[in-house]
Design a protein around this motif. Structure first.
Motif, PDB file in Angstrom:
ATOM      1  N   THR A  23       0.811  -1.212   0.000  1.00  0.00           N
ATOM      2  CA  THR A  23       0.000   0.000   0.000  1.00  0.00           C
ATOM      3  C   THR A  23       0.843   1.260   0.000  1.00  0.00           C
ATOM      4  O   THR A  23       0.306   2.352   0.000  1.00  0.00           O
ATOM      5  CB  THR A  23      -0.947   0.028   1.219  1.00  0.00           C
ATOM      6  N   ALA A  24       2.165   1.136   0.015  1.00  0.00           N
ATOM      7  CA  ALA A  24       3.022   2.326  -0.012  1.00  0.00           C
ATOM      8  C   ALA A  24       2.829   3.067  -1.332  1.00  0.00           C
ATOM      9  O   ALA A  24       2.718   2.463  -2.385  1.00  0.00           O
ATOM     10  CB  ALA A  24       4.487   1.930   0.165  1.00  0.00           C
ATOM     11  N   GLU A  25       2.775   4.354  -1.270  1.00  0.00           N
ATOM     12  CA  GLU A  25       2.555   5.183  -2.449  1.00  0.00           C
ATOM     13  C   GLU A  25       3.784   5.170  -3.347  1.00  0.00           C
ATOM     14  O   GLU A  25       4.909   5.272  -2.887  1.00  0.00           O
ATOM     15  CB  GLU A  25       2.254   6.615  -2.015  1.00  0.00           C
ATOM     16  N   PRO A 133      -3.431   7.131  -0.664  1.00  0.00           N
ATOM     17  CA  PRO A 133      -3.145   5.745  -1.053  1.00  0.00           C
ATOM     18  C   PRO A 133      -3.610   5.496  -2.480  1.00  0.00           C
ATOM     19  O   PRO A 133      -4.539   6.136  -2.967  1.00  0.00           O
ATOM     20  CB  PRO A 133      -3.954   4.913  -0.049  1.00  0.00           C
ATOM     21  N   ASP A 134      -2.939   4.582  -3.136  1.00  0.00           N
ATOM     22  CA  ASP A 134      -3.268   4.209  -4.506  1.00  0.00           C
ATOM     23  C   ASP A 134      -4.586   3.432  -4.487  1.00  0.00           C
ATOM     24  O   ASP A 134      -4.679   2.405  -3.832  1.00  0.00           O
ATOM     25  CB  ASP A 134      -2.133   3.357  -5.076  1.00  0.00           C
ATOM     26  N   ARG A 141      -2.015  -2.898  -9.330  1.00  0.00           N
ATOM     27  CA  ARG A 141      -1.131  -1.796  -8.958  1.00  0.00           C
ATOM     28  C   ARG A 141       0.245  -1.938  -9.602  1.00  0.00           C
ATOM     29  O   ARG A 141       0.827  -3.006  -9.636  1.00  0.00           O
ATOM     30  CB  ARG A 141      -0.983  -1.758  -7.435  1.00  0.00           C
TER      31      ARG A 141
END
Length: 167
Positions: A23-25, A133-134, A141
């Motif tokens: 979940t890291a941008e 967040p994406d 992703r």
């Protein structure tokens, strides 16, 4: 019983690390030319209107282009910003007239020019936030190329460690 709980804890830890990493941008920092144009830091410009049309995130950079013999760029607190007070600034980022400032924290930043130029509009406030967040599903992703190799190594290390502990 102790080995079983250790297995569960290790699997939980691997899952959490994977979720956090996934979940890291994946956003590259942006260089914002304060005010726009070549000489971005000058009197009689509406920096408030400019800042309202920009989005500032942690890791982004502000670029101030100006005549260093006349103007300065000082980071100040909110009270000094509101009062155009250049005394006791937090940081003087004036170097050569083409100066950059990194937004390293999610918080408001306040800048002004000393020598009375603040009263001629040379002040700007920006609020840096964490990137959103994406929204793309995990399977769709895109992974940042700079992160993909280290992510794979980290997961491989975690798997080897779990096999060593479990097996």
């Amino acid at each position: 019983m102790e080995v079983f709980s250790l297995k569960k804890m290790l699997l939980w830890l691997i899952t959490v690390v994977n979720i956090l990493w996934s979940t890291a941008e994946c956003r590259e920092p942006v260089l914002h030319r304060v005010g726009g144009g070549k000489y971005t830091w000058a009197p009689n410009m509406n920096f408030t209107a400019w800042a309202m049309h920009e989005e500032f995130y942690v890791g982004d950079w502000l670029y101030f282009g100006f005549d260093k013999t006349r103007y300065s760029v000082l980071e100040v607190n909110k009270i000094n910003y509101n009062d155009c007070n250049d005394k006791n600034c937090m940081a003087n980022i004036t170097r050569g007239g083409r100066d950059v400032f990194n937004l390293t924290e999610a918080r408001p930043y306040y800048f002004l020019s000393g020598r009375g130029y603040c009263f001629k509009g040379m002040k700007v406030a920006v609020h840096a936030r964490y990137p959103p967040p994406d929204p793309a599903p995990l399977a769709v992703r895109n992974v940042c190329p700079s992160k993909s190799a280290s992510h794979g190594l980290a997961m491989l290390l975690a798997l080897f460690t779990s096999y060593a502990v479990i097996g």
